[in-house]
Design a protein around this motif. Structure first.
Motif, mmCIF file in Angstrom:
data_model
loop_
_atom_site.group_PDB
_atom_site.id
_atom_site.type_symbol
_atom_site.label_atom_id
_atom_site.label_comp_id
_atom_site.label_asym_id
_atom_site.label_seq_id
_atom_site.Cartn_x
_atom_site.Cartn_y
_atom_site.Cartn_z
ATOM 1 N N HIS A 164 0.851 -1.187 0.000
ATOM 2 C CA HIS A 164 0.000 0.000 0.000
ATOM 3 C C HIS A 164 0.885 1.233 0.000
ATOM 4 C CE1 HIS A 164 -3.714 2.188 0.451
ATOM 5 N NE2 HIS A 164 -3.198 2.872 1.453
ATOM 6 N N GLY A 202 -0.503 4.552 -0.337
ATOM 7 C CA GLY A 202 -1.234 5.762 -0.032
ATOM 8 C C GLY A 202 -1.626 6.500 -1.309
ATOM 9 N N GLU A 203 -2.381 7.561 -1.173
ATOM 10 C CA GLU A 203 -2.855 8.317 -2.327
ATOM 11 C C GLU A 203 -1.852 9.384 -2.741
ATOM 12 O OE1 GLU A 203 -6.750 9.900 -1.983
ATOM 13 O OE2 GLU A 203 -7.634 8.058 -1.207
ATOM 14 N N THR A 257 -2.940 3.655 -5.679
ATOM 15 C CA THR A 257 -2.659 3.576 -4.246
ATOM 16 C C THR A 257 -1.753 2.404 -3.878
ATOM 17 O OG1 THR A 257 -4.657 2.232 -3.900
ATOM 18 C CG2 THR A 257 -4.871 4.624 -3.645
#
Length: 308
Positions: A144, A146-147, A180
């Protein structure tokens, strides 16, 4: 012996006929119809259409057979396709549509099974849907990231967070959200084949160190943004001060990196005209990195204007 010019010309004509027939074929028409009503900007809807088409395998063999047959029968056949290669894979861009790109990738089994300390992990910025016809026990490793939204700051980007790996089986259809997440294929020694549809709308592409998970670099993959930057650079090289409106318009672009790239080009072309807009960016641009860059640049430009 090298072919004559006449032989080359004949080979080109044969390749053109095959390409024309292929683009007019039923499988290609089937793919075009599947995305005909998809808005390229509606990324999630495009991905849903891609999942539907990739769950159906009936069109895949008819799509590829004509090209494979032409390659087998004609040593001078040039497929109408772009091919890229690296240490891990060979990728063929099969069909470009307004909604995105369909490609086929063959991953080298030996390379997938050989760990390397040089591997980096990439969050592509695109939403992708992949069908894996051949997997040979490979796993999809996922992280992951994140944006990377309009307020993304490289200096504050969190490190990657590992997610549970996904064991792949022949025929699996998997959604990979590169907006993401970062991912990597890990193999057991056998080839892995993927048929992937990637959405056209793209965010930032981010590259991370695998060992630490820390961000290494950020780039833009949007074709329109890249084209705008290229054209602004060309205008600056040509000294086109009459194109100030083009530079100013680009400083209002939604992408923060394009806004600042446009301002840099404009300052290099005509700092006097660009100065008022630079002051505005320094005061009110919504992205903190653009504001910081503008504030650092502003006194340098103003001092040079005073000396002029």
């Amino acid at each position: 012996m090298l072919p004559t010019a006449a032989a080359w010309a004949a080979a080109e004509r044969r390749s053109e006929r095959v390409a024309q027939d292929w683009f007019a074929s039923a499988p290609v028409a089937h793919l075009r119809a599947a995305f005909a009503d998809a808005d390229p900007l509606a990324v999630d809807a495009v991905a849903e259409a891609a999942r539907d088409i990739l769950h159906d395998a009936d069109w895949i063999t008819p799509l590829l057979v004509p090209l494979i047959a032409a390659l087998a029968n004609d040593p001078w056949f040039e497929p109408p396709l772009r091919v890229t290669r690296d240490r891990l894979r060979t990728t063929v861009e099969l069909l470009e549509l307004p909604a995105g790109m369909l490609s086929a990738t063959v991953f080298d089994g030996a390379a997938l099974a050989t760990p390397t300390t040089e591997t980096t992990l990439v969050a592509s910025g695109r939403l992708m849907v992949a069908r894996y016809p051949v997997t040979n026990g490979a796993r999809l490793l996922r992280w992951h990231a994140g944006e990377a939204n309009a307020r993304f700051r490289a200096a504050e980007a969190p490190p990657l967070a590992a997610m549970p790996p996904l064991t792949l089986h022949d025929g699996d259809v998997v959604t990979i959200d590169g907006r993401t997440r970062a991912h990597l294929i890990e193999g057991t020694g056998g080839e892995v084949v993927a048929l992937t549809f990637a959405t056209r709308t793209a965010g930032l592409v981010r590259e991370y160190a695998r060992d630490s998970g820390h961000l290494l670099r950020v780039g833009a993959t949007d074709q329109d943004q890249s084209r705008t930057r290229l054209l602004l650079t060309l205008l600056r090289h040509e000294g086109r001060r009459d194109a100030a409106g083009c530079f100013e318009a680009a400083t209002y672009a939604p992408a923060f990196h394009l806004r600042w790239a446009a301002m840099r080009e404009w300052l290099a072309l005509d700092a006097t005209t660009a100065l008022p807009r630079l002051r505005t960016l320094a005061a009110t641009d919504p992205h903190p990195e653009v504001r910081a860059a503008a504030r650092a640049t502003l006194p340098l430009v103003e001092a040079r204007q005073c000396r002029a």
